[in-house]
Design an enzyme around this catalytic site. Structure first.
Site, mmCIF file in Angstrom:
data_model
loop_
_atom_site.group_PDB
_atom_site.id
_atom_site.type_symbol
_atom_site.label_atom_id
_atom_site.label_comp_id
_atom_site.label_asym_id
_atom_site.label_seq_id
_atom_site.Cartn_x
_atom_site.Cartn_y
_atom_site.Cartn_z
ATOM 1 C CG ASP A 60 -57.572 30.594 -16.413
ATOM 2 O OD1 ASP A 60 -57.602 31.684 -17.019
ATOM 3 O OD2 ASP A 60 -58.236 29.602 -16.777
ATOM 4 C CG ASP A 118 -57.505 35.461 -20.243
ATOM 5 O OD1 ASP A 118 -57.468 34.342 -20.777
ATOM 6 O OD2 ASP A 118 -57.605 36.516 -20.888
#
Length: 277
Positions: free
Chosen positions: A217, A219
């Site tokens: 991802d 973040d």
């Protein structure tokens, strides 16, 4: 002596990266030490004829949160089982646009933001290793092991980044946007919760430690975008875990073929000389 040590590779499986089916001729080994019980039983077996030991960092049912992992027991158990190397797999968040979800990273530096973990084997307790250890951390990840992992990723044409700084937070919560942007301002590349104190402990015992980190991802630093959530992380893990496994399967025979005599001697000398008695 280091010259006669047989190569045995410990594999610490992170979230979604602890499949025991990568091993053949496998058996379970119960381990304990003065530092307590590891996260799970060790699974001892072979990968392409090379002796390996698999340990699920969070337990095979993923019931242990990052702060509660017994990192000391885990690393001590692998050393006690005869491991010469530790290859850790980690899920992580990306702090750089060019590190996309699904990419692999082989970190070479860390910044420690953990606060609650036992970070040395030399803690002054009667049953612990004796002395005070000031282990050097200028080069925390074994360059020779990392290079073999990098070469394996190149050959497999897996999207990867051959270096980077991982900032390790306590967790289990994810970062605030302010924290995420702070870490970006420090020029960190990825963020995770489990590399520390694992890498430090491995160095204290003279083990060659390297990490295969998978970005799952971005973040929460990207503006106008939803923050990271567990569902998205697990989807990325499910779709990309095979890449980390392929790198492992390709790298392990190469590690076994390499002459490690001088490297082992340097690692062991460094670990020994770091202890003040």
């Amino acid at each position: 002596m280091a010259a006669h040590r047989k190569i045995k590779i410990g594999i610490i499986g992170g979230s979604g990266l602890d499949d025991p089916d990568i091993l053949t001729c496998k058996k379970e080994v119960v381990s304990s030490s003065a530092y307590g019980l590891p996260s799970d039983n060790l699974i001892v077996g072979k990968i392409q004829g090379v002796d390996c030991v698999l340990l699920a960092r969070h337990g095979r049912k993923h019931t242990i949160m990052p702060s509660n992992v017994n990192y000391r027991a885990n690393i001590f158990a692998l050393k006690d089982e005869g491991c010469t190397h530790v290859i850790a797999t980690n899920a992580c968040g990306s702090l750089k646009e060019e590190i996309k979800p699904g990419h692999m990273i082989f970190p070479d530096q860390f910044i420690d933001r953990t606060t609650k973990r036992d970070s040395t084997f030399y803690d002054g307790k009667e049953t612990s290793l004796k002395g005070v250890c000031h282990i050097p951390m200028d080069t925390p990840f074994c360059p020779d092991t990392r290079q073999i992992l990098i070469e394996s990723a190149k050959e497999l044409k897996v999207p990867f980044h051959e270096s980077g700084t991982i900032v390790v937070i306590e967790g289990p919560r994810f970062s605030t946007r302010a924290e995420s942007n702070l870490f970006r301002s420090w020029n960190c590349d990825i963020i995770g919760m489990t590399t520390l104190p694992e890498v430090v402990l491995a160095n204290e015992l003279g083990l060659c430690y390297a990490t295969i980190a998978m970005a799952t991802d971005y973040d929460c630093w990207r503006p106008n975008e939803a923050s990271v959530c567990v569902e998205d992380v697990m989807d990325t893990m499910k779709n990309n875990a095979s890449k980390a496994t392929e790198i492992l399967l390709k790298a392990i025979p190469s590690i076994a073929r390499k002459d490690w005599k001088n490297i082992f001697e340097k690692k062991e000398t460094c670990a020994k000389s770091a202890v003040m008695l």
